[in-house]
Motif scaffolding. Structure first.
Motif, PDB file in Angstrom:
ATOM      1  N   LEU A  65      27.090   0.929  -1.251  1.00  0.00           N
ATOM      2  CA  LEU A  65      28.343   0.518  -1.879  1.00  0.00           C
ATOM      3  C   LEU A  65      29.528   0.745  -0.942  1.00  0.00           C
ATOM      4  CD1 LEU A  65      29.445  -0.613  -4.531  1.00  0.00           C
ATOM      5  CD2 LEU A  65      29.736   1.731  -5.338  1.00  0.00           C
ATOM      6  N   GLU A  66      29.468   1.800  -0.139  1.00  0.00           N
ATOM      7  CA  GLU A  66      30.601   2.143   0.714  1.00  0.00           C
ATOM      8  C   GLU A  66      30.815   1.149   1.850  1.00  0.00           C
ATOM      9  OE1 GLU A  66      29.409   6.042   1.788  1.00  0.00           O
ATOM     10  OE2 GLU A  66      30.496   7.034   0.161  1.00  0.00           O
ATOM     11  N   ILE A  67      29.743   0.654   2.457  1.00  0.00           N
ATOM     12  CA  ILE A  67      29.931  -0.193   3.639  1.00  0.00           C
ATOM     13  C   ILE A  67      29.764  -1.683   3.333  1.00  0.00           C
ATOM     14  CG2 ILE A  67      29.013   1.684   5.051  1.00  0.00           C
ATOM     15  CD1 ILE A  67      26.624  -0.228   5.664  1.00  0.00           C
TER      16      ILE A  67
ATOM     17  N   HIS B 278      29.117  -7.327  13.121  1.00  0.00           N
ATOM     18  CA  HIS B 278      28.708  -6.397  14.180  1.00  0.00           C
ATOM     19  C   HIS B 278      27.180  -6.314  14.219  1.00  0.00           C
ATOM     20  CE1 HIS B 278      28.378  -2.752  16.589  1.00  0.00           C
ATOM     21  NE2 HIS B 278      29.693  -2.837  16.849  1.00  0.00           N
ATOM     22  N   PRO B 279      26.558  -6.452  15.383  1.00  0.00           N
ATOM     23  CA  PRO B 279      25.087  -6.453  15.463  1.00  0.00           C
ATOM     24  C   PRO B 279      24.447  -5.142  15.038  1.00  0.00           C
ATOM     25  CG  PRO B 279      26.083  -6.416  17.652  1.00  0.00           C
ATOM     26  CD  PRO B 279      27.197  -6.676  16.700  1.00  0.00           C
ATOM     27  N   ALA B 280      25.204  -4.065  15.003  1.00  0.00           N
ATOM     28  CA  ALA B 280      24.629  -2.775  14.602  1.00  0.00           C
ATOM     29  C   ALA B 280      24.640  -2.584  13.094  1.00  0.00           C
ATOM     30  CB  ALA B 280      25.389  -1.631  15.285  1.00  0.00           C
ATOM     31  N   LEU B 281      25.348  -3.444  12.371  1.00  0.00           N
ATOM     32  CA  LEU B 281      25.451  -3.293  10.924  1.00  0.00           C
ATOM     33  C   LEU B 281      24.317  -4.027  10.214  1.00  0.00           C
ATOM     34  CD1 LEU B 281      29.300  -3.695  10.347  1.00  0.00           C
ATOM     35  CD2 LEU B 281      27.957  -1.578  10.319  1.00  0.00           C
ATOM     36  N   PRO B 282      23.952  -3.577   9.024  1.00  0.00           N
ATOM     37  CA  PRO B 282      22.880  -4.255   8.268  1.00  0.00           C
ATOM     38  C   PRO B 282      23.235  -5.712   7.993  1.00  0.00           C
ATOM     39  CG  PRO B 282      23.433  -2.144   7.266  1.00  0.00           C
ATOM     40  CD  PRO B 282      24.481  -2.406   8.304  1.00  0.00           C
TER      41      PRO B 282
ATOM     42  N   LEU C 156      25.164   5.354   9.699  1.00  0.00           N
ATOM     43  CA  LEU C 156      24.030   4.449   9.902  1.00  0.00           C
ATOM     44  C   LEU C 156      23.799   4.149  11.366  1.00  0.00           C
ATOM     45  CD1 LEU C 156      24.528   1.780   7.068  1.00  0.00           C
ATOM     46  CD2 LEU C 156      22.791   3.565   7.164  1.00  0.00           C
ATOM     47  N   THR C 157      24.888   3.940  12.109  1.00  0.00           N
ATOM     48  CA  THR C 157      24.765   3.591  13.527  1.00  0.00           C
ATOM     49  C   THR C 157      25.915   4.237  14.288  1.00  0.00           C
ATOM     50  OG1 THR C 157      24.864   1.788  15.127  1.00  0.00           O
ATOM     51  CG2 THR C 157      25.891   1.378  12.979  1.00  0.00           C
TER      52      THR C 157
ATOM     53  N   ARG D 223      22.151   9.142  -0.963  1.00  0.00           N
ATOM     54  CA  ARG D 223      21.635   8.194   0.038  1.00  0.00           C
ATOM     55  C   ARG D 223      22.008   6.764  -0.316  1.00  0.00           C
ATOM     56  NH1 ARG D 223      16.497   5.634   0.780  1.00  0.00           N
ATOM     57  NH2 ARG D 223      16.034   5.262   2.996  1.00  0.00           N
ATOM     58  N   GLN D 224      22.042   6.435  -1.628  1.00  0.00           N
ATOM     59  CA  GLN D 224      22.351   5.065  -2.039  1.00  0.00           C
ATOM     60  C   GLN D 224      23.833   4.744  -1.925  1.00  0.00           C
ATOM     61  OE1 GLN D 224      20.815   5.261  -6.033  1.00  0.00           O
ATOM     62  NE2 GLN D 224      18.851   4.314  -5.475  1.00  0.00           N
TER      63      GLN D 224
END
Length: 956
Positions: A51-53, A62-66, A93-94, A46-47
């Motif tokens: 690191l990947e994104i 992008h508004p959908a990204l953290p 995630l989205t 899950r963690q």
């Protein structure tokens, strides 16, 4: 073999080529990719998405990204193209995410790097992720602020996955110029280091996206010509300048940086010593072996030479090997052993519970690498088991290890202090940071009287005990009144064979030490053997609950803002009568006093003070816990004085006061009374966050009186053994106006006097009286708050105050004529009758319209005479008749009384009124008094009238 590729040699003088440079860059990227995979493998499934994104959330706004803020937030990583795995992670995630083609838009961000322990042997589940986000040099301040806010949002988002993420935002140009944006805090090193941090970055950094470090392309032996080489690469277009980011060279560590970096590591080592010990020793090693290249250059040279084995290039392995070589040469075996233990614990891998490679597959790479190191150390299995079982460590083991750790930190501090003296103003750390870090060191390690020493600064997960026994020393046949602490002592008779965990002079200190160090919890079973005392398990339970509500455990480090200011108390816990029965002499006989007197400081008809001992536990702003024991003398007064003295140093924040007393011996009532007393006194002296306010506070306790007032910021108490002594003290002259405040239980049998003092005003003369049958009680409160009182008969109510008012008006008139700056209030005298209404006493104004009428009887004047340091004597005048000291000497009063008696006919008794007294203005031979207080005149008037009355009584 660790060399997997042929060496690459770059000769900037003979010539270089683009193909070789690309091959060199790709070699570093091979190491980089392996480290990234290791860092990812250390995270849970899950963690891993964090690191990947991470590069993607900064590349695509992008508004959908953290972390998304708004459309104006800078974005775009130079030359970054997300791969399919990264896009897939984002879509997990989205589902609505899609990458957009931005065309030839100029990217705002130059590079993104992960640095520190991820991907290394030193990475553990408790490790955090430190990320460098580098924006372009010309990005404007609003954009930088926006990136910093986005970084904060990403930190919050990552914490929801159980990851502690720190993103540091800056530009390469700011870094090269040493322009720091942050001061010392939990993760920033402020002004403490530059080259040492760059050295760590180059040997631990993982490239996540954007430009590559230009440092990769400069041979280690050319670090001294770094700028020249960089210019050649760019100017001659061997590389594209926009593909690389330049943080500068690390030719060596400047001597003036060791101090700042060392103090910074000490700062962190207080709470987490293992990693800091490694870095502190590396700093010392660098300082003492400056002829050897720093580790980042060793790492780079290894890659140039063809070594890409990430085990060999592991930053913690390289660090250990450097320290081992240095300490072995210095024959410092004990310090090398501490380095090995620190590395083992920092890795967080219990080898005794981590299986080796077998049927289940290959052994995890970190466990394999650590096992290889440990095998070379020659450790016995018991040593490894002891370190793996840290959760089972107890107070003895932790205390022993703490001494070793503190010794090492102290050694480092002494070296740093020497550096500070040698470098003077050339230190790379600011004076503010040195002061801040020094204060934290002081708070953590400095021993001082009463301080509860913390024995577990991050050494063991827990020291909680299942069973603790508290034995009074007399139980073991010893002398004295101390207490002994045992573990697992089910049978008290076994105490002789069991080791003593700790000794203490009083029970409260022992309990507080156990709680503050985590030995004593709510689940701990307790055993108490108090000898001839009355301490019990229930009392210790109550004490534990009081401590739990007073100070949290574990107590975290003090905030930077608190350390930046002087130390001050935050709150106090007063433990009253620990292990003491205040009425033991009655309890033994099965008796308990009952009385209408419920004040715990003057209980029952005997007016006993039930506060026998106090243990004051204090938490201060630097998060030090201390205990002060009061067990002799006026314990409550001593404790109150110390609390007031500490508050006076910073009255803007009055510390909280909590009081606890065991239910035995009216404990609840005692706690309430002490709580009220401290709250009342603190409110009177420090209301409004200022003070100490000028006043006198009267406390009645144990048939005695205590008068409290401040001299500057120093509180002082006067103990008075009787009511007469108190009144005499209150009448003394003062330098400034000091109102008299009575404690809520003081002089309750004198409600009229309490009401009079409550109504006093500065720069005024007030007369208060109350009638009790044929007698009157009279008090005069003068312009500076001095109180003078007496009792007299009331033959004629009309003339009750007339002589006194005549005396005071003569005094005011003379004072007005003598001085031009007399307060308006002193132009007259105000009179009040103190009356009771519905059980409440209050003064009512009584104008004296007939104060100037002729008085029946004789009016007497007195003029003071003082020669040298002799006491004041008086010449007396009655009408035209004069009686002087020069003429009558010591027989003046008898002669004057005989004269008055001769004026009386047929046994008549004429009143004698002393309506005026003149005093010399040098009553005190040390000070010339410009003006004498009204209370001083009243004192001499009363003394003369009393002497005359005694002589006249002899003629009856």
């Amino acid at each position: 073999m660790t060399a997997h590729a042929p060496p690459i040699a770059l000769d900037f003088d003979e010539g270089i080529d683009r193909k070789t440079l690309r091959r060199l860059r790709d070699r570093f990227l091979v190491v980089n990719r392996q480290r990234w995979q290791r860092a990812r493998s250390s995270l849970t499934y899950r963690q891993q998405v964090v690191l990947e994104i991470l590069p993607l959330v900064f590349h695509a706004n992008h508004p959908a990204l953290p972390g998304y803020l708004d459309v104006d937030c800078p974005y775009g990583l130079n030359h970054y193209r997300p791969d399919s795995a990264t896009v897939s992670a984002a879509r997990r995630l989205t589902r609505t995410f899609s990458i957009r083609d931005e065309g030839r838009r100029r990217a705002d961000l130059e590079g993104l790097f992960l640095m520190g322990s991820p991907g290394t042997l030193g990475h553990s589940v408790a490790s955090d992720l430190d990320v460098w986000l580098c924006h372009r040099d010309d990005l404007q301040e609003p954009g930088i602020r926006c990136l910093e806010r986005k970084a904060e949002k990403l930190t919050e988002w990552a914490s929801s996955f159980g990851i502690e993420l720190h993103v540091f935002v800056f530009s390469a140009a700011d870094w090269r110029e040493g322009r720091q944006r942050a001061e010392v805090s939990g993760e920033n090193c402020g002004s403490a280091q530059h080259y040492l941090l760059l050295d760590e970055f180059y040997r631990t950094g993982i490239h996540l996206g954007g430009c590559y470090p230009l440092w990769w392309l400069i041979p280690s032996e050319q670090e001294g010509r770094y700028r020249e080489c960089v210019n050649k690469l760019v100017d001659y277009r061997f590389i594209r300048g926009d593909e690389y980011i330049d943080f500068g060279a690390v030719p060596g560590i400047p001597a003036n940086e060791f101090l700042g970096a060392g103090v910074w590591q000490l700062y962190k080592g207080i709470d987490a010593p293992w990693k800091s010990i490694l870095k502190l020793l590396l700093i010392e090693c660098y300082a003492q072996t400056q002829e050897q290249p720093v580790l980042s250059r060793v790492f780079k040279q290894a890659v140039f030479s063809g070594i890409t084995d990430v085990d060999f290039l592991d930053p913690y392995v390289m660090l250990y090997q450097r320290l081992e070589q240095w300490l072995t040469g210095a024959e410092a075996g004990a310090r090398l052993d501490l380095v090995r233990r620190s590395l083992y614990i920092k890795a967080g891998l219990p080898l005794t519970r981590t299986g080796a490679a077998g049927e289940q597959g290959a052994e995890p790479w970190r466990a394999r690498l650590l096992r290889e190191l440990v095998a070379g150390w020659g450790w016995q299995e018991k040593q490894i088991e002891a370190l793996d079982d840290r959760q089972l460590w107890r107070a003895e083991e932790v205390s022993s290890l703490r001494r070793v750790v503190v010794s090492e930190l102290t050694h480092s501090y002494r070296l740093l202090s020497k550096m500070a003296r040698d470098q003077g103003e050339q230190s790379a750390i600011s004076a503010n940071d040195i002061n801040l870090l020094g204060r934290k060191l002081y708070a953590a390690f400095q021993r001082k009287a009463g301080k509860i020493e913390q024995i577990n600064p991050g050494l063991a997960p827990s020291l909680a005990e299942e069973n603790l026994a508290f034995h009074h020393q007399s139980e073991e046949g010893g002398k004295g009144s101390g207490w002994l602490l045992y573990r697992d002592l089910e049978n008290p008779s076994d105490a002789f064979w069991q080791p003593v965990l700790r000794r203490s002079g009083n029970l409260a200190e022992l309990v507080a030490w156990c709680y503050c160090n985590g030995l004593l919890t709510r689940s701990t079973r307790l055993n108490v053997r108090s000898g001839q005392g009355v301490a019990s398990v229930s009392e210790l339970r109550e004490m534990l609950n009081a401590l739990l509500g007073f100070v949290p455990f574990p107590l975290g480090p003090a905030e930077r803002e608190a350390l930046a200011r002087g130390v001050r108390p935050l709150r106090n816990l007063l433990l009253v009568n620990v292990g003491v029965d205040p009425q033991a002499h009655l309890t033994e006989r099965g008796l308990h006093k009952l009385s209408a007197w419920h004040d715990s400081l003057g209980f029952s008809g005997g007016r006993e003070n039930l506060v026998v001992t106090i243990d004051q536990v204090t938490l201060n702003s630097w998060h030090e816990v201390s205990l002060q024991h009061y067990a002799s003398g006026d314990t409550l007064i001593q404790c109150l004085k110390n609390v007031l003295a500490s508050v006076a140093l910073d009255p803007r924040a009055v510390p909280g006061i909590e009081v606890h007393s065991h239910k035995r011996g009216h404990g609840s009532a005692i706690a309430r009374r002490v709580q009220e007393l401290f709250a009342d006194v603190l409110r009177q002296f420090f209301a409004g966050g200022a003070g100490p306010h000028p006043l006198r506070y009267v406390i009645e306790m144990d048939r005695r009186y205590f008068l409290l007032e401040f001299s500057g910021t120093e509180p002082g108490f006067i103990a008075l053994e009787s009511r007469d002594a108190l009144m005499e003290c209150l009448a003394q002259p003062r330098d400034v106006y000091l109102p008299i405040i009575f404690d809520r239980h003081a002089l309750l049998d004198e409600p009229a006097l309490r009401a009079a003092c409550q109504a006093s005003e500065p720069d005024s003369i007030q007369v208060f009286y109350t009638l009790r049958g044929e007698r009157a009680q009279i008090w005069v409160i003068d312009e500076r708050g001095s109180l003078f009182g007496w009792e007299q008969t009331v033959p004629h109510r009309r003339y009750l105050l007339a002589p006194l008012l005549r005396f005071l008006e003569n005094l005011v008139e003379r004072r007005t004529l003598r001085f031009s700056e007399v307060p308006v209030a002193l132009a007259g005298v105000r009179c009040y009758e103190v009356v009771a209404s519905n059980g409440l006493w209050r003064p009512e104004y009584r104008p004296q319209l007939d104060s100037g009428v002729a008085l029946p009887g004789l009016e007497v004047q007195a003029v003071g005479v003082q020669e040298g340091e002799n006491r004041v004597r008086f010449d007396l005048y009655c009408g035209e008749q004069e009686f002087t000291v020069l003429q009558y000497g010591d027989q003046l009063i008898p002669a004057f009384a005989h004269y008055i008696h001769s004026l009386r006919q047929s046994g008549e008794r004429y009143p004698v009124y002393l309506t005026d007294v003149h005093l010399p203005h040098d009553l005190d031979p040390r000070v010339y008094q410009q003006d004498i207080q009204t209370s001083q005149y009243l004192y001499y008037r009363a003394a003369l009238e009393d002497a005359l009355n005694r002589e006249l009584a002899a003629f009856r």
